[in-house]
Every structure is written in structure tokens, then in C-alpha cells.
Design a protein around this motif. Structure first.
Motif, mmCIF file in Angstrom:
data_model
loop_
_atom_site.group_PDB
_atom_site.id
_atom_site.type_symbol
_atom_site.label_atom_id
_atom_site.label_comp_id
_atom_site.label_asym_id
_atom_site.label_seq_id
_atom_site.Cartn_x
_atom_site.Cartn_y
_atom_site.Cartn_z
ATOM 1 N N MET A 1 74.633 50.656 26.330
ATOM 2 C CA MET A 1 75.450 49.726 27.098
ATOM 3 C C MET A 1 74.599 48.873 28.026
ATOM 4 N N CYS A 2 73.603 49.508 28.658
ATOM 5 C CA CYS A 2 72.785 48.793 29.638
ATOM 6 C C CYS A 2 71.930 47.712 28.997
ATOM 7 N N VAL A 3 71.557 47.892 27.740
ATOM 8 C CA VAL A 3 70.774 46.869 27.053
ATOM 9 C C VAL A 3 71.611 45.601 26.911
ATOM 10 N N ALA A 4 72.866 45.766 26.536
ATOM 11 C CA ALA A 4 73.759 44.617 26.430
ATOM 12 C C ALA A 4 74.018 43.985 27.793
ATOM 13 N N LEU A 5 74.214 44.802 28.814
ATOM 14 C CA LEU A 5 74.452 44.263 30.155
ATOM 15 C C LEU A 5 73.247 43.475 30.667
ATOM 16 N N ALA A 6 72.041 43.928 30.298
ATOM 17 C CA ALA A 6 70.842 43.188 30.681
ATOM 18 C C ALA A 6 70.828 41.815 30.011
ATOM 19 N N ALA A 7 71.139 41.770 28.721
ATOM 20 C CA ALA A 7 71.158 40.495 28.014
ATOM 21 C C ALA A 7 72.234 39.563 28.554
ATOM 22 N N LEU A 8 73.344 40.124 28.992
ATOM 23 C CA LEU A 8 74.444 39.312 29.515
ATOM 24 C C LEU A 8 74.256 38.909 30.978
ATOM 25 N N ALA A 9 73.189 39.398 31.611
ATOM 26 C CA ALA A 9 72.911 39.093 33.023
ATOM 27 C C ALA A 9 74.071 39.518 33.921
ATOM 28 N N ALA A 10 74.503 40.754 33.753
ATOM 29 C CA ALA A 10 75.587 41.304 34.569
ATOM 30 C C ALA A 10 75.119 41.500 36.012
ATOM 31 N N ALA B 1 81.639 48.563 40.619
ATOM 32 C CA ALA B 1 82.004 47.733 39.470
ATOM 33 C C ALA B 1 80.771 47.105 38.852
ATOM 34 N N VAL B 2 80.945 46.634 37.630
ATOM 35 C CA VAL B 2 79.969 45.769 36.963
ATOM 36 C C VAL B 2 80.685 44.467 36.638
ATOM 37 N N GLU B 3 80.078 43.361 37.019
ATOM 38 C CA GLU B 3 80.695 42.058 36.771
ATOM 39 C C GLU B 3 79.935 41.295 35.702
ATOM 40 N N LEU B 4 80.678 40.781 34.738
ATOM 41 C CA LEU B 4 80.115 39.979 33.663
ATOM 42 C C LEU B 4 80.330 38.507 33.976
ATOM 43 N N PRO B 5 79.323 37.660 33.749
ATOM 44 C CA PRO B 5 79.506 36.221 33.964
ATOM 45 C C PRO B 5 80.455 35.640 32.928
ATOM 46 N N ALA B 6 80.899 34.426 33.159
ATOM 47 C CA ALA B 6 81.874 33.811 32.260
ATOM 48 C C ALA B 6 81.302 33.642 30.850
#
Length: 331
Positions: free
Chosen positions: A165-174, A214-219
Motif C-alpha cells: 500500500m505504501c508504495v502506491a501512496l508514495a507514487a500518489l504523493a499522499a 488519516a491519509v489524504e490523497l491529492p485530486a
């Protein structure tokens, strides 16, 4: 397992207050990692604070068009959330590539960020491990290190971060939202985890008295062109030898923006903005993908059993970018 006391927090302020009052206190929610560590005598908290009743179990829209995932939302609920599947498929795919269905039903978003390495030497209390017991040495450097890091290592530790999960969150710049005695703060995902350096016992920049809320994802979720590729010893319930989260913003056949993050290769999810920059503004071709892959592993170092990961990482990056671009695989 050592003796410990237990209490249940009823609100965020109470949880933060409780952990500040006791030495060696830890929060517990799903418990999918900390309980294993306690059973193996690797982690010895004196006090556990149950946070499962806190109001942190929602997925909500943010004011800037992103998505806020509460720290207590389970991995399964994130992966199968309609908004996540539609707007952030990279995250859904990464979560479903990890663990088992039973674990995903229990594991929480906040807990996933804090899970500890699966290094054999870290779990074996009869062996030296600077992460478990600073100053004792690293058994993996001269030992069996097939699953260990090739990037960002130090002479103190070559363990890898285990999360998909964290690999994806890193790519998404969470962004990680936390709260503590001094109030709330936001930590960019790229600054949340740490490389080992001289303090491998510290996995993150979260303070001991802070709670992830929380973890926030950009638009921008790269919904149209993303891929999560995980290479492992068996198809299910295995940690990554190498994983790649790739996301592209395409204008026809040209790349407007690229995101690349790797798992299974470093002490933290490994995002390389220099390699991403090599793709921006260029055609989406295998040649350019290979250039980015070479750039990502430019400082990689193998330790014998894991040296194969350097070539594997390059090939995995190219393959993931091909999948993200919707190209027929040629590598």
C-alpha cells in the motif's frame, strides 16, 4: 510475551494523552503486526491503548477534490471503495497484491504505514540486529540477504519496508495527517518513512506521542494510466522481491507527468523524482522507460544473495510503465 496493561481510548485527545503518560506504550487497532512482534518477543510494550473506537473509520472527500482515508479504515474497505477503485486504481491494486483477505479485513490504514520489516534477523532475537537492538550489528549484511535492500542502505541496516500500500501512496504523493500533544500536523508521504542511516531502529518521522489520524490523497489519481507490478516468490501472501507503482499522465503518446515508486528494494518506499523527470515531456517509448529504469538503480548495491534485484528492478520498472501506458509488453 511480556506482561502489559491495557486501556481503550474513547476519543483522539484521550488516546494522545494516554500514550504520553506511559513509557513503552503503544497504540493497537487491527493488531496484525504488533501482536506478531509481541509473540516473538521483538516488541515489548508495557501498555497497549486500543484505538478501535475512535472516529477515524471514514473515507471522505476533501475540499480540494482529493480523498481522506481515516486511519482506522481497513485495507479491504479501502481497496473495494468505489471512489478508490475509480479514481485511485493504483492504490486498490497495490492493497490487493498484499497479504491475505483475512489480514486485509483486519489491517488498518494507519497500521499499514507503521508495519515493521520482515527481515529474518529482526524477528530472530538470537541474532544481531541494529533495528531491534541498536549497536549489536546487522546479521543480514554478511548473512542470507536475498530479500534485502539494494537502495538507501547503510552499514547499520539493509532491511526493506514490507508494505505494498505504501508504495502506491508514495507514487500518489499522499499526505499523512497526525495529531499529538502539540496539535495536528501534515507529513508529506516522502518525508514520513526514514532511511536507516545510523538510526535504523527509527522507521518513521512520527513522534512517539503522535497518532496517525488519516491519509489524504491529492485530486490527481492517474486513474487512466497506472499499474502495480509485484514480483514475489509465490503468487499470494508473499512479500515483494521488487514491486513497482507506475503512473502516467499521457497526452496522446507523450508523457506530461510520470510517477514511479519501488517496493522491496529499500528501507522505505523508494520514489525517484529524477527518474520521473527523465520521462516528463517525452514520448512513451520502451527506450525512454529503460532510461528511467537505469536511473532508478544508478546507486543500487547488492550484498550477494540479493544482487539479482538490481536487474530485476530495471526490468520491473519497464514492464510496469508499459502496463501503465497500455502498451503491448516487449521487455
Amino acid at each position: 510475551m511480556n506482561p502489559f496493561s491495557f486501556e481503550r481510548a474513547e476519543n483522539v485527545a484521550g488516546a494522545v494523552s494516554a500514550i504520553a503518560k506511559k513509557d513503552r506504550a503503544r497504540f493497537i487497532a487491527g493488531g496484525t503486526n504488533i501482536l506478531d512482534l509481541m509473540k516473538e518477543n521483538v516488541s515489548r510494550p508495557s501498555h497497549l491503548i486500543d484505538i478501535t473506537r475512535l472516529p477515524l473509520g471514514q473515507i471522505e472527500e476533501t475540499g480540494d477534490g482529493g480523498l481522506r482515508i481515516g486511519a482506522l479504515v481497513t485495507n479491504a474497505d479501502v481497496a473495494y471503495n468505489e471512489q478508490v477503485e475509480r479514481r485511485y486504481p493504483l492504490l486498490a491494486k497495490a492493497i490487493l497484491a498484499g497479504a491475505s483477505a483475512q489480514l486485509r479485513n483486519m489491517a488498518t490504514t494507519g497500521g499499514n504505514l507503521l508495519q515493521r520489516t520482515r527481515c529474518y534477523y529482526f524477528y530472530d532475537t538470537a541474532t544481531p540486529c541494529n533495528k531491534r537492538e541498536p549497536g549489536t550489528g546487522c546479521g543480514a549484511i554478511g548473512g542470507f540477504n536475498r530479500n534485502h535492500a539494494i537502495l538507501g542502505t547503510s552499514d547499520k541496516c539493509i532491511a526493506t519496508h514490507p508494505s505494498d500500500m505504501c508504495v502506491a501512496l508514495a507514487a500518489l504523493a499522499a499526505v499523512v495527517r497526525v495529531t499529538g500533544p502539540n496539535g495536528e500536523r501534515a507529513i508529506p508521504f516522502s518525508e514520513f518513512h526514514r532511511l536507516p542511516g545510523d538510526t535504523p531502529e527509527l522507521d518513521t518521522n512520527l513522534r512517539p506521542d503522535e497518532l496517525i489520524t488519516a491519509v489524504e490523497l491529492p485530486a490527481k489519481g492517474f486513474a487512466g494510466h497506472s499499474a502495480y507490478l509485484k514480483i514475489r516468490d509465490r503468487q499470494s501472501y508473499a512479500f515483494a522481491l521488487v514491486s513497482v507503482a507506475a503512473a502516467l499522465d499521457l497526452d496522446g503518446g507523450h508523457i506530461r507527468e510520470a510517477r514511479l515508486a519501488l517496493g522491496g528494494v529499500a528501507h522505505m518506499p523508494w520514489r525517484d523524482t529524477q527518474a520521473e523527470a527523465l520521462l516528463s515531456g517525452r514520448p512513451a517509448t520502451v527506450e525512454h522507460f529503460r532510461s528511467a529504469a537505469e536511473a532508478i538503480v544508478r546507486d543500487a548495491k547488492g550484498f550477494g544473495h540479493n544482487t539479482f534485484k538490481i536487474e530485476m528492478a530495471k526490468r520491473a520498472v519497464v514492464r510496469a510503465l508499459e502496463q501503465a501506458a497500455g502498451m503491448e509488453q516487449t521487455s
